[in-house]
Design a protein around this motif. Structure first.
Motif, short mmCIF file in Angstrom:
data_model
loop_
_atom_site.label_atom_id
_atom_site.label_comp_id
_atom_site.label_asym_id
_atom_site.label_seq_id
_atom_site.Cartn_x
_atom_site.Cartn_y
_atom_site.Cartn_z
N GLY A 4 0.86 -1.21 0.05
CA GLY A 4 0.14 0.16 0.02
C GLY A 4 0.74 1.24 0.07
O GLY A 4 1.95 1.40 0.69
N SER A 5 0.48 2.32 -0.81
CA SER A 5 1.45 3.57 -0.92
C SER A 5 0.72 4.55 0.00
O SER A 5 -0.42 4.54 0.45
CB SER A 5 1.01 3.85 -2.42
OG SER A 5 1.79 5.17 -2.28
N ALA A 6 1.62 5.11 0.65
CA ALA A 6 1.21 6.26 1.60
C ALA A 6 0.78 7.43 0.74
O ALA A 6 0.07 8.34 1.47
CB ALA A 6 2.26 6.64 2.33
N LYS A 7 0.95 7.85 -0.48
CA LYS A 7 0.48 8.58 -1.19
C LYS A 7 -0.85 8.31 -2.10
O LYS A 7 -0.93 7.06 -2.38
CB LYS A 7 1.38 8.96 -2.37
CG LYS A 7 2.75 9.59 -1.90
CD LYS A 7 3.68 9.88 -2.75
CE LYS A 7 4.99 10.64 -2.43
NZ LYS A 7 5.79 11.34 -3.47
N LEU A 8 -1.66 9.11 -2.04
CA LEU A 8 -3.15 8.93 -2.68
C LEU A 8 -2.94 9.03 -4.24
O LEU A 8 -3.67 8.55 -4.90
CB LEU A 8 -3.99 9.90 -2.17
CG LEU A 8 -4.37 9.62 -0.69
CD1 LEU A 8 -5.42 10.49 -0.08
CD2 LEU A 8 -4.82 8.15 -0.43
N GLU A 9 -2.04 9.78 -4.82
CA GLU A 9 -1.89 10.28 -6.30
C GLU A 9 -1.35 8.92 -7.07
O GLU A 9 -0.90 7.91 -6.36
CB GLU A 9 -1.21 11.19 -6.48
CG GLU A 9 0.31 10.89 -6.09
CD GLU A 9 1.11 12.23 -5.51
OE1 GLU A 9 1.98 12.64 -5.71
OE2 GLU A 9 0.25 12.80 -4.66
N ALA A 10 -1.99 8.67 -8.14
CA ALA A 10 -1.62 7.46 -8.82
C ALA A 10 -0.32 7.89 -9.80
O ALA A 10 -0.10 8.99 -10.20
CB ALA A 10 -3.03 7.29 -9.88
N PRO A 11 0.44 6.63 -10.24
CA PRO A 11 1.56 7.02 -11.09
C PRO A 11 1.14 7.46 -12.47
O PRO A 11 0.26 6.87 -12.91
CB PRO A 11 2.22 5.72 -10.92
CG PRO A 11 1.34 4.87 -10.63
CD PRO A 11 0.26 5.38 -9.74
N THR A 12 1.83 8.18 -13.13
CA THR A 12 1.63 8.47 -14.52
C THR A 12 1.64 7.28 -15.49
O THR A 12 2.40 6.39 -15.02
CB THR A 12 2.41 9.59 -15.08
OG1 THR A 12 3.91 9.16 -15.35
CG2 THR A 12 2.47 10.68 -14.12
N LEU A 13 1.07 7.15 -16.45
CA LEU A 13 1.15 6.28 -17.56
C LEU A 13 2.31 5.97 -18.12
O LEU A 13 2.85 4.87 -18.23
CB LEU A 13 -0.11 6.56 -18.56
CG LEU A 13 -0.31 5.23 -19.58
CD1 LEU A 13 -0.64 4.15 -18.93
CD2 LEU A 13 -1.17 5.53 -20.63
N ASP A 14 2.87 6.98 -18.11
CA ASP A 14 4.45 7.13 -18.71
C ASP A 14 5.46 6.27 -17.68
O ASP A 14 6.35 5.73 -18.15
CB ASP A 14 4.90 8.56 -18.78
CG ASP A 14 4.33 8.99 -20.12
OD1 ASP A 14 4.03 8.35 -21.01
OD2 ASP A 14 4.61 10.54 -20.60
N LEU A 15 5.38 6.44 -16.46
CA LEU A 15 5.99 6.02 -15.57
C LEU A 15 5.86 4.26 -15.56
O LEU A 15 6.78 3.54 -15.40
CB LEU A 15 5.66 6.45 -14.00
CG LEU A 15 6.31 5.75 -12.73
CD1 LEU A 15 8.02 5.96 -13.10
CD2 LEU A 15 6.01 6.18 -11.51
#
Length: 178
Positions: A4-15
């Motif tokens: 589980g990630s501490a950040k709520l934002e999603a990784p970009t499609l490029d990443l």
């Protein structure tokens, strides 16, 4: 590693695509036994860990994966992996003569951001098939939890947790990287 990630934002499609391509390249290099190139993808502070897992009843809450004092097939740093690979180059690794044929399939790649901007959790499933001589063959199936770090325009593997789904490893040797 945590789930589980501490950040709520999603990784970009490029990443996501970039890290998927890194995993696919890694699998290709292992299939082709281009280990010197594979090692270049590994961080100096690498931890490569594949614990042995015992079958337990659900009520037994013993940590079977994270406990690094238990038996492990791999519990290696970068120097340990390099020593294993140097042994293959000596010509005395009888289990690799004739050469083993490998295929690594990587699937279900999921990327999460971490608390550090340049580190990324990458989850994947793998199937590694290998065949040696006429009749020796093994299929290894499992999950991986990785930590990859951005390094310039690419990425380097910092941590890998490998969880095999086989209860008993029936392979004659473990000259395979997952």
């Amino acid at each position: 590693m945590t789930t589980g990630s501490a950040k709520l934002e999603a990784p970009t499609l490029d990443l996501i695509i970039s890290l998927q391509q890194v995993l696919y390249k890694e699998a290709r290099l292992m299939d082709q036994e281009r280990y010197s190139e594979w090692v270049e993808m590994l961080a100096e502070d690498l931890h490569y860990f594949m614990p042995g897992i015992e079958t337990r009843y659900r009520r037994d809450k013993t940590d079977q994966i994270g406990d690094q004092t238990r038996m492990a097939y791999y519990n290696d740093n970068l120097d340990d992996l390099k020593k294993r690979l140097r042994r293959l180059e000596t010509g005395t690794a009888w289990s690799e003569d004739p050469a083993t044929r490998y295929t690594h399939l990587i699937t279900n790649v999921e990327v999460e951001l971490s608390d550090q901007d340049d580190h990324f959790r990458v989850y994947s499933n793998f199937l590694a098939y290998r065949n040696r001589n006429e009749r020796d063959q093994d299929t290894l199936l499992g999950n991986r939890e990785d930590l990859w770090r951005r390094k310039g325009s690419s990425f380097e593997l910092v941590k890998r947790l490998i969880v095999l789904k086989q209860n008993i490893l029936l392979s004659k040797n473990l000259n395979v990287y997952l």
